[in-house]
Design an enzyme around this catalytic site. Structure first.
Site, PDB file in Angstrom:
ATOM      1  N   LYS A 172       0.832  -1.204   0.000  1.00  0.00           N
ATOM      2  CA  LYS A 172       0.000   0.000   0.000  1.00  0.00           C
ATOM      3  C   LYS A 172       0.869   1.257   0.000  1.00  0.00           C
ATOM      4  CE  LYS A 172      -3.085   2.506   3.198  1.00  0.00           C
ATOM      5  NZ  LYS A 172      -2.141   3.486   3.781  1.00  0.00           N
ATOM      6  N   ASN A 173       1.912   1.259   0.809  1.00  0.00           N
ATOM      7  CA  ASN A 173       2.747   2.446   0.934  1.00  0.00           C
ATOM      8  C   ASN A 173       3.754   2.590  -0.200  1.00  0.00           C
ATOM      9  OD1 ASN A 173       1.404   3.163   3.263  1.00  0.00           O
ATOM     10  ND2 ASN A 173       2.883   2.174   4.604  1.00  0.00           N
ATOM     11  N   ARG A 228      -4.102  10.386   3.122  1.00  0.00           N
ATOM     12  CA  ARG A 228      -2.922  11.185   3.418  1.00  0.00           C
ATOM     13  C   ARG A 228      -1.997  11.301   2.214  1.00  0.00           C
ATOM     14  NH1 ARG A 228      -0.618  13.649   7.405  1.00  0.00           N
ATOM     15  NH2 ARG A 228       1.631  13.796   7.567  1.00  0.00           N
ATOM     16  N   CYS A 261      -5.314   7.946   8.725  1.00  0.00           N
ATOM     17  CA  CYS A 261      -5.554   7.491  10.089  1.00  0.00           C
ATOM     18  C   CYS A 261      -5.428   8.667  11.053  1.00  0.00           C
ATOM     19  CB  CYS A 261      -4.563   6.398  10.471  1.00  0.00           C
ATOM     20  SG  CYS A 261      -4.854   4.835   9.609  1.00  0.00           S
ATOM     21  N   ARG A 290       0.337  14.067  12.819  1.00  0.00           N
ATOM     22  CA  ARG A 290       1.072  13.788  11.587  1.00  0.00           C
ATOM     23  C   ARG A 290       1.157  15.013  10.676  1.00  0.00           C
ATOM     24  NH1 ARG A 290      -1.567   8.501   9.181  1.00  0.00           N
ATOM     25  NH2 ARG A 290       0.509   7.936   8.512  1.00  0.00           N
ATOM     26  N   PRO A 291       1.799  16.074  11.140  1.00  0.00           N
ATOM     27  CA  PRO A 291       1.841  17.319  10.373  1.00  0.00           C
ATOM     28  C   PRO A 291       2.579  17.163   9.050  1.00  0.00           C
ATOM     29  CG  PRO A 291       3.402  17.408  12.181  1.00  0.00           C
ATOM     30  CD  PRO A 291       2.592  16.158  12.387  1.00  0.00           C
ATOM     31  N   ASP A 321       4.272  19.770   7.703  1.00  0.00           N
ATOM     32  CA  ASP A 321       5.177  20.914   7.576  1.00  0.00           C
ATOM     33  C   ASP A 321       6.540  20.525   7.001  1.00  0.00           C
ATOM     34  OD1 ASP A 321       5.392  19.517  10.035  1.00  0.00           O
ATOM     35  OD2 ASP A 321       6.581  21.124  10.905  1.00  0.00           O
ATOM     36  N   ASP A 329       3.786   0.676  12.433  1.00  0.00           N
ATOM     37  CA  ASP A 329       2.572   0.005  11.967  1.00  0.00           C
ATOM     38  C   ASP A 329       2.432  -1.404  12.524  1.00  0.00           C
ATOM     39  OD1 ASP A 329       1.733   2.147  10.508  1.00  0.00           O
ATOM     40  OD2 ASP A 329       2.130   1.290   8.535  1.00  0.00           O
ATOM     41  N   ARG A 354      -8.755  -0.671   4.345  1.00  0.00           N
ATOM     42  CA  ARG A 354      -7.919   0.334   3.693  1.00  0.00           C
ATOM     43  C   ARG A 354      -6.512  -0.196   3.438  1.00  0.00           C
ATOM     44  NH1 ARG A 354      -6.741   4.251   7.196  1.00  0.00           N
ATOM     45  NH2 ARG A 354      -5.572   5.239   5.527  1.00  0.00           N
TER      46      ARG A 354
END
Length: 434
Positions: free
Chosen positions: A23-24, A96, A120, A125-126, A128, A313, A407
């Protein structure tokens, strides 16, 4: 409407189970396909909601696609008018990874309005780190309460040192730098296998990207990508899915189950940890592993960290395993210290888990018997944790908000069915959604 999954105790699992594509890995590669005018043919693609959402966003941008079984073909994007801002739909706020569309479109010289990404909700989980890096590449970015507006004529290479090795930020900056003018160096970059998969894909398009040393990536910007008509790329196996199935076998196999189409090398730290805990497994080759029903497990201390250490995870899944181990265990999550919402629901099922604080994590008292209960899938991996617990628990477990689980796990129902997992009220009706 969110639906619920019913799980019954299933402690005689046997057979083979195959790991799908990561997935990632597929999500950033789909975003990176915006850089090319070639046809992109991707294989070993997991059939996940996040994948479909991202494909839909690309279709809004002019891409055409065809998704059959595990093969995804993406056709060239219609020419976009770079003088008109591109408004990405609110659909992007659901996942995301939509933030990586920003790097791809800025690399192509577009002005973009993008809603803040979702995913999630276990941590802030910024983004920036993403924005700081894109600004160093020359992008002009305006931050608004619910969206980002960004533009560039052409990005310029820069020396960027990330203050934290963020996977998403590394991917975004690698994508953005591919067409930038000059050389970009990214230091303190993430080292996950999914980063390498993205780089291999981009290099197949004609990019010039090299991992000079662990955590350091050099990108020589190119004017345009080489026209090859068609690019083929196979997505790497999902190492978190593999870890999930290995733990499943350890707690619920009749004798053993066989995990196929994984990449053992990507899971070495996890497998070393399992040996310490007492899980029995046999590596057949780099893509195949047998995991045996494991008793006499031993409690241990675990701390998540950046790759190649134990992934954040995996920690909710390890928590379920350690409820069956002798003695006391602790899990500290150095990546997302607040990622423990799921323990409330494991405790409802009979686990003995105590949240200490953000620095000391959780304490698990092992050898507890689990019982079915109505629980909540707090996020993707928290949902997988209560699913594993439900398979092990006496009686019936009802998991609400279950869409979160699906997901991250492609074709999960059929995979579990193949192992004799009992989902639903009877063996005749394996899956019951209520």
């Amino acid at each position: 409407m969110n639906k619920s999954v019913i799980v019954n105790k299933s402690c005689a699992l046997k057979g083979n189970i195959e790991v799908s594509g990561a997935k990632n890995s597929i999500l950033p590669i789909i975003c990176a396909s915006l850089l090319t005018d070639d046809v992109v043919e991707l294989s070993n693609v997991p059939d996940l909601n996040d994948v479909h959402v991202l494909i839909g966003i690309l279709e809004d941008l002019g891409k055409r696609s065809m998704f059959e079984k595990d093969k995804l073909t993406l056709y060239p994007t219609d020419e976009l008018n770079i003088n008109i801002p591109i408004f990405i739909s609110e659909t992007a706020s659901k996942i995301r990874y939509s933030i990586l569309i920003l790097g791809a479109l800025l690399a192509k010289g577009h002005e973009v309005s993008l809603p803040l990404p979702g995913g999630c909700s276990f941590s802030e989980r910024p983004i920036d780190i993403h924005l700081e890096g894109l600004r160093k590449l020359g992008a002009t970015i305006e931050e608004h309460p619910n969206k980002i507006i960004a533009k560039s004529d052409r990005l310029k290479g820069a020396h960027i040192k990330l203050r934290f090795p963020s996977v998403g930020a590394t991917e975004n900056l690698v994508i953005a730098s591919t067409l930038a003018q000059g050389v970009t160096i990214i230091e303190n970059a993430a080292r996950e296998p999914e980063i390498e998969d993205l780089i291999n894909f981009l290099n197949s398009l004609g990019a010039k990207i090299e991992i000079e040393e662990p955590g350091k990536i050099k990108i020589i910007g190119v004017e345009s990508l080489i026209k090859k008509q068609s690019i083929k790329h196979k997505i790497i196996p999902d190492r978190i899915e593999a870890a999930t199935f290995i733990i499943l076998g350890a707690i619920a196999a009749e004798d053993f189950i066989t995990i196929k189409k994984m990449n053992v090398t990507h899971n070495l730290a996890f497998l070393n940890l399992l040996q310490k805990i007492g899980v029995k497994f046999e590596i057949i080759n780099n893509s195949t592993l047998k995991v045996y029903k494991s008793t006499n497990l031993i409690g241990t201390k675990i701390e998540t960290d950046i790759y190649p250490s134990i992934a954040t995870d995996i920690q909710p899944l390890l928590a379920v395993l350690l409820t069956q181990a002798k003695g006391e265990s602790t899990i500290i999550d150095s990546i997302y210290p607040s990622r423990f919402q799921y323990i409330k629901y494991l405790n409802l099922m009979g686990a003995n888990i105590q949240y200490l604080d953000s620095s000391e994590g959780i304490k698990i008292i092992g050898e507890t018997k689990l019982y079915g209960h109505k629980v909540l899938s707090t996020d993707l991996r928290g949902g997988a944790a209560v699913l594993l617990a439900g398979i092990l628990a006496e009686n019936t477990t009802i998991i609400e908000n279950s869409y979160q689980i699906f997901r991250g796990y492609s074709d999960l129902e059929n995979k579990l069915l193949g192992l004799n997992v009992r989902l639903g009220n009877s063996s005749d009706k394996i899956l019951q959604m209520i």
